[in-house]
Each structure stands twice: as C-alpha cells, then as structure tokens.
Scaffold this motif. Structure first.
Motif, mmCIF file in Angstrom:
data_model
loop_
_atom_site.group_PDB
_atom_site.id
_atom_site.type_symbol
_atom_site.label_atom_id
_atom_site.label_comp_id
_atom_site.label_asym_id
_atom_site.label_seq_id
_atom_site.Cartn_x
_atom_site.Cartn_y
_atom_site.Cartn_z
ATOM 1 N N LYS A 285 14.372 23.413 -13.138
ATOM 2 C CA LYS A 285 13.942 23.214 -11.759
ATOM 3 C C LYS A 285 12.430 23.017 -11.666
ATOM 4 C CE LYS A 285 15.922 24.402 -8.212
ATOM 5 N NZ LYS A 285 16.131 25.209 -7.020
ATOM 6 N N SER A 286 11.681 24.000 -12.137
ATOM 7 C CA SER A 286 10.228 23.923 -12.083
ATOM 8 C C SER A 286 9.699 24.100 -10.653
ATOM 9 C CB SER A 286 9.740 22.592 -12.656
ATOM 10 O OG SER A 286 8.353 22.457 -12.505
ATOM 11 N N ILE A 287 8.675 24.858 -10.569
ATOM 12 C CA ILE A 287 7.973 25.104 -9.305
ATOM 13 C C ILE A 287 8.919 25.454 -8.168
ATOM 14 C CG2 ILE A 287 6.125 24.334 -7.774
ATOM 15 C CD1 ILE A 287 5.171 22.500 -9.927
ATOM 16 N N GLN A 288 9.468 26.607 -8.273
ATOM 17 C CA GLN A 288 10.305 27.121 -7.199
ATOM 18 C C GLN A 288 9.626 28.303 -6.526
ATOM 19 O OE1 GLN A 288 14.605 27.427 -7.393
ATOM 20 N NE2 GLN A 288 14.404 29.644 -7.252
ATOM 21 N N LEU A 289 8.934 29.085 -7.350
ATOM 22 C CA LEU A 289 8.267 30.263 -6.811
ATOM 23 C C LEU A 289 6.956 29.860 -6.133
ATOM 24 C CD1 LEU A 289 8.657 32.659 -9.878
ATOM 25 C CD2 LEU A 289 10.051 32.612 -7.816
ATOM 26 N N SER A 290 6.517 30.709 -5.229
ATOM 27 C CA SER A 290 5.192 30.500 -4.646
ATOM 28 C C SER A 290 4.153 30.951 -5.679
ATOM 29 C CB SER A 290 5.054 31.315 -3.371
ATOM 30 O OG SER A 290 5.003 32.697 -3.696
ATOM 31 N N ASN A 291 2.950 30.558 -5.450
ATOM 32 C CA ASN A 291 1.836 30.980 -6.301
ATOM 33 C C ASN A 291 1.824 32.518 -6.423
ATOM 34 O OD1 ASN A 291 -0.879 32.258 -6.209
ATOM 35 N ND2 ASN A 291 -1.587 30.220 -6.773
ATOM 36 N N GLN A 292 1.915 33.191 -5.306
ATOM 37 C CA GLN A 292 1.853 34.657 -5.316
ATOM 38 C C GLN A 292 3.043 35.249 -6.078
ATOM 39 O OE1 GLN A 292 -0.715 36.698 -3.686
ATOM 40 N NE2 GLN A 292 0.224 38.097 -5.153
ATOM 41 N N GLU A 293 4.223 34.690 -5.871
ATOM 42 C CA GLU A 293 5.416 35.214 -6.555
ATOM 43 C C GLU A 293 5.294 35.053 -8.074
ATOM 44 O OE1 GLU A 293 9.005 34.505 -3.305
ATOM 45 O OE2 GLU A 293 8.265 32.800 -4.454
ATOM 46 N N ALA A 294 4.744 33.916 -8.498
ATOM 47 C CA ALA A 294 4.583 33.687 -9.944
ATOM 48 C C ALA A 294 3.647 34.731 -10.542
ATOM 49 C CB ALA A 294 4.068 32.274 -10.199
ATOM 50 N N TRP A 295 2.551 34.996 -9.877
ATOM 51 C CA TRP A 295 1.618 36.015 -10.379
ATOM 52 C C TRP A 295 2.260 37.407 -10.367
ATOM 53 C CZ3 TRP A 295 -2.814 35.365 -12.920
ATOM 54 C CH2 TRP A 295 -3.467 34.123 -12.815
ATOM 55 N N ASP A 296 2.981 37.698 -9.300
ATOM 56 C CA ASP A 296 3.589 39.037 -9.188
ATOM 57 C C ASP A 296 4.652 39.249 -10.265
ATOM 58 O OD1 ASP A 296 1.982 39.566 -7.008
ATOM 59 O OD2 ASP A 296 3.532 39.154 -5.511
ATOM 60 N N VAL A 297 5.490 38.238 -10.470
ATOM 61 C CA VAL A 297 6.579 38.436 -11.421
ATOM 62 C C VAL A 297 6.040 38.430 -12.856
ATOM 63 C CG1 VAL A 297 7.421 36.069 -11.851
ATOM 64 C CG2 VAL A 297 9.045 37.966 -11.704
ATOM 65 N N ALA A 298 4.959 37.707 -13.084
ATOM 66 C CA ALA A 298 4.317 37.746 -14.407
ATOM 67 C C ALA A 298 3.784 39.159 -14.661
ATOM 68 C CB ALA A 298 3.194 36.721 -14.485
ATOM 69 N N ALA A 299 3.223 39.764 -13.630
ATOM 70 C CA ALA A 299 2.725 41.137 -13.764
ATOM 71 C C ALA A 299 3.885 42.085 -14.054
ATOM 72 C CB ALA A 299 1.998 41.561 -12.483
ATOM 73 N N PHE A 300 4.976 41.913 -13.329
ATOM 74 C CA PHE A 300 6.133 42.793 -13.549
ATOM 75 C C PHE A 300 6.669 42.651 -14.971
ATOM 76 C CE2 PHE A 300 10.803 43.302 -13.556
ATOM 77 C CZ PHE A 300 10.856 44.658 -13.289
ATOM 78 N N MET A 301 6.854 41.403 -15.408
ATOM 79 C CA MET A 301 7.380 41.169 -16.760
ATOM 80 C C MET A 301 6.505 41.834 -17.814
ATOM 81 S SD MET A 301 7.941 37.510 -18.673
ATOM 82 C CE MET A 301 6.396 37.164 -19.473
#
Lengths: 350, 205
Positions: A285-301
């Motif tokens: 798919k690519s680029i589904q998350l918002s900018n903020q969501e990508a940063w947040d989920v990267a932090a969680f991972m």
C-alpha cells in the motif's frame, strides 16, 4: 543530510578485510535519508528472467535467492527470523526502500572520523551482524560474493536502461571489483554513464535509502504508537511483535524479541523506522499512516527488548554513550525497565 | 473436597468426555447446513462452493461474520451465515471446518527457490510486480499458497472461486480485509491475470 551520507556505515578496511569474526566497528550508522524524488528518476532493475545462464549469472541468482529467503543461512550467518527482503522491499529493487542498487553505487564509502573506507561487501557484513543478528560471512564466501553480485546486477541493469542501453548485456566483472562497490575509481562504467554520473555523484541516486520524513508535530509517543500498532500492524506482525510463522516459514518478520534485529541494527532507530514504515507499510500500500502515526508506531516498536548490541562489552551506559547518540530507547527506562538490560543473546548461531 | 469425591468427579468427567468424544468428530449441528454445499469433507464443489477444509479458524470466523455484516455479498451465503445466530455457533462451525484435512502438498515452493520464472502467474505468486505495487502473493499466503495464519490458503482451492473472489474485490462486492490491502492489490490485476492465478493455485495439489 550531506553529513548523514558521508558517515554512512564506515569502517575499517585494513587487515580485517576478510576476517568476518573481527569486531566490525560502528558500521551500522544511520541510513541516508533524502527528500523524495520524482518516480521517473528511479533506477528500474532488469527483469530477473534476463539473468544470464553463466557463472556470473549463477552468483546473481544465488544472491537473489538468499536475499528473499535468508533462512538457509540460519545458524551459520543468520541468527534470527529475518530475511533481507523484509527491510528492502521488492527483493531490494524498490526505490525508497533502501534499494540495493542505491547502496551498491554508494560504496566504498569513507568515514571522516577515522579516514577509513568501508567496501560494499563490508557494508553487507554489517547487515549480518546487526539486522540479521548473526555472524558476517567472509568477504570471499559464496554467500557474500552472491549478494554483492546481485546488487551489482540490479544497479548496472538499471543504469544501462536509464541511459538508453537496453540491449547492452550487463558486463561481467571480477568478484573483487564488484565487492568494492560502484563508487570506486576502479569501477568502470560505460562512457556515457560515467560522464553523466561522476564518482562523487554515485551515492546520490534518486530513491536511495528511505525518504526522510518530516518531524512529527508532537514528540513520538510510545502510548499512541501502541494504539496504531494494534489497529494497523498487529494483524501481520502479531500482538507481541513476533510476526507470523506457519509451516516452519516465517512469513511476516518479528519486530522485536529474540528473533528480531538487534540493538545495533539501523531499524532500532526511531527515525529510520519511521521513514521506512511511512513509505512502505502496510505491504503493497505505502503511505497509509499519518506522519504522526508513523513516528508514534516507530517509537512503540522500538521500545521493546531485542537482542543485545553486538558492540556491548558489559557496560550498558558506556555502550549507550558510545553508539546510541540518536533517537532510540537503548539504555533508557521504559515501563520501569531499562532497555538493553534484559536483551536477548547476540550471534545466536552455532 | 474429600478424596473420594475427587475420584468420583474424575471418573464422572472421564465418562463425560468418553460420551462426548464421538460428537466432536462428527459434524456439529450448526455445520450441517454447510455440508450440503461444502461437502462432508469440507472440500467444496467446483462452480458451487469453496474448499473450507484446513482453513484457518479465525479466517473462517471472520468470513462468516463478513457475510452477516455485509462486507461480503452473496445471497445464498448471507442467508446461510444468518442461521449461525450466535458467536458460539460461528466458532463451532469454523473450528469444525478448520479441523478437516486439506489436500497435503508435498513439494512446497518458497520464495527464492526459483529465480527465472517464465509463467506469468507463477511469477506474480513468487515475485510480484512492483511496477504496480503488487507484492508476491506468497509473501502473505505462504509458500505454495498454503496460507499463513488468517491469510487464507489458496493452494488447491477451486479456480472458479478464486476468480470470483478476486473479481469481487475489484467490484467492491467483497471487503473487510485488514488495512484494505487485498482490495488494493486485487484492483491492480487484469482479468487475464486473475484467470491464470486462479488456475495456478487450483493446480497446486
């Protein structure tokens, strides 16, 4: 950004060249991040079906096979459930997903700090040690020869086609030349390409690395990231980040835990992970998350325990200070536990 | 509890299990209605019904619920799914079909086992086509399309069913896939690719 490119995975050449067991220095430095280029500028490797039936072609084929399924090297060079293609989509061909053709043309790379050079083969050794949590194959091993040959084949085919030489076969070069990488003075390109792409420009191919993602409005949050993870990622990567495995085959990679990449791998950096996730996930798919969501989920991972940093010598604080001056959670306290203190073993091989 | 009573309970429980054991092996009542189309072995029938045997239980639960909530549209199946009134009934049916053996595939093919692939359908299965952002089918559906957790098995599924489902994704008659991933991929496929993919997976036996 220039600095990031310059410090790319540098290391020692010298006498350790063929010694896979030597402690590779700070190789897994940050992947380069670039502004996204227009898609028309990206190299497009040739169809795999055009790989020649020759000794060289066989190396390329083996390289492809090991790249999409790295588990035949498990226990020898690979210590986890990762395949190269997990972080380099489309078998290392896809622009903005750390394509092999982009990396190949960027080595050898010099490191200002110690004025040493890192060959392309040595850069791949770094992947084995960190992302694959294993032991790097020797430079002259069939595996490393194959992976470098495959990278070269992707790069050269893409370049020839881009410069209107579609009918020119991919020149066969010696293993030694190929393993240095495409940025060596000794790496001979067809005249037309060499003129358009001088040595100092070769590490700047459009689509190389992962495209830089603008900083999020709010500081990345592990808590918000957990919500994103459960909604978007867990169906493929599992509730516990363990990935999905069936019939003995790990189809979706673990994102943390004993079978994931270790604390030295590039992907443990929150920014690198955010760039990758934003551009490449969910799969197809690519680029589904918002900018903020990508940063947040990267932090969680990256706020979970994983195998230890192979450079760790027993002093977490010292290791953190020496190698972890970047956005990540190594040595930091999350939910009352200091990450790295309970890390899983490194080099989980025979 | 006195020892004697514990023994009595254990004996009682064992007896209960013995009595119930055959019932587990037989078709549970809510699944009987399914068997008329999907067969007692759950292998389905060409041009009528898909193979359910050996499918992931969670996948089957999800799909029955999709028929109930309209994410999947099929007049017959929507009505049949409605007969499974409770989550327990849905669970029971899914568990039953998941437990039935699917055809065994002996020589499974993993990504990377072959590099030069000339058959276009097989190439899509193992290498995808990223010029259109289509990942290799095997990435999610596993080696030889055997399925991975809730990503359904495609190996030896009836070709007409695979065709109709890929077409349903395209025409939005089917939805409910996580992150809309399968719908996105299906949109990219041509009619002839769908035909060939369906035949390819059906032929894996």
């Amino acid at each position: 950004m220039k600095t990031l490119s310059l410090i790319l995975g540098a290391g020692l050449l010298l006498s350790t060249f063929a010694n896979a067991e030597a402690n590779l220095p700070d190789r897994q430095t940050e992947l380069p991040a670039h502004a996204k280029a227009a898609s028309s500028e990206y190299l497009v490797p040739r169809d795999l079906a055009t790989i020649p039936d020759s000794e060289f072609g066989n190396k390329v084929k083996l390289g492809y096979s090991l790249f999409v399924n790295s588990q035949p090297m498990r226990g020898q060079y690979v210590g986890n459930e990762q395949n190269c293609a997990n972080c380099h989509m489309q078998a290392g061909m896809k622009a903005n997903s750390a394509p092999l053709w982009g990396a190949f043309m960027a080595y050898p790379a010099y490191r200002k700090k110690n004025d040493k050079v890192n060959t392309y083969a040595e850069r791949i050794q770094g992947c084995f040690k960190y992302s694959m949590n294993g032991v790097a194959p020797a430079v002259d091993s069939p595996e490393l020869v194959a992976l470098t040959a495959y990278s070269y084949w992707l790069a050269m085919g893409g370049l020839l086609d881009k410069y209107d030489m579609q009918s020119t076969p991919i020149p066969e070069m010696s293993d030694t030349v190929v393993q240095l990488g495409g940025k060596a003075d000794s790496f001979v390109l067809p005249e037309k390409i060499a003129a358009a792409l001088p040595v100092e420009q070769r590490n700047k191919l459009a689509g190389r690395g992962y495209p830089k993602l603008a900083k999020s409005a709010e500081t990345p949050s592990i808590e918000r990231g957990e919500i994103v993870y459960k909604q978007t990622c867990a169906s493929c990567h599992g509730a516990e980040g363990q990935g999905l495995k069936q019939d003995g085959v790990q189809s979706f990679p673990p994102l943390w835990g004993k079978d994931s990449f270790n604390w030295g791998a590039g992907m443990h950096r929150v920014n690198t992970a955010a760039y990758f996730i934003y551009e490449n996930m969910p799969l197809g798919k690519s680029i589904q998350l918002s900018n903020q969501e990508a940063w947040d989920v990267a932090a969680f991972m990256n706020s979970h325990e994983r195998p230890q940093d192979p450079r760790f010598t027993g002093d977490l604080k010292a290791n953190q200070e020496q190698y972890h001056n970047h956005q990540g959670y190594y040595g930091k306290s999350v939910n009352g536990k200091v990450l790295g203190e309970h890390a899983f073993p490194v080099k989980a091989v025979d | 509890m006195p020892i004697k009573n514990i023994f009595r309970s254990i004996i009682g429980l064992s007896a209960l299990l013995l009595v119930q054991a055959p019932a587990f092996a037989a078709t549970p009542p809510p699944a009987m209605v399914c068997e008329s189309c999907h067969g007692t072995a759950g292998l389905g029938t060409p041009n009528l019904s898909p193979m359910l045997a050996g499918m992931d239980k969670d996948y089957l639960v999800e799909q029955i619920n999709h028929f109930k909530n309209g994410n999947r549209k099929n007049p017959l199946m929507s009505a049949m799914a409605m007969t499974l009134a409770t989550p327990e009934a849905v669970e029971q049916v899914a568990t039953f079909f998941a437990s039935l053996p699917a055809p065994v595939i002996n020589d499974i093919e993993k990504r990377g086992d072959n590099v030069i692939i000339t058959d276009p359908a097989r190439k899509l299965v193992y290498q995808g086509d990223w010029s259109r952002n289509i990942p290799a089918c095997a990435t999610c559906h596993g080696p030889s399309g055997l399925g991975v957790a809730h990503f359904p098995r495609l190996a030896s599924q009836h070709a007409d069913y695979i065709t109709s489902q890929l077409t349903a994704w395209q025409s939005k008659q089917r939805s409910g896939d996580h992150n809309n991933v399968m719908a996105t991929i299906a949109q990219q496929l041509t009619a002839s690719e769908i035909q060939h993919l369906a035949q390819y997976f059906a032929a894996i036996k």
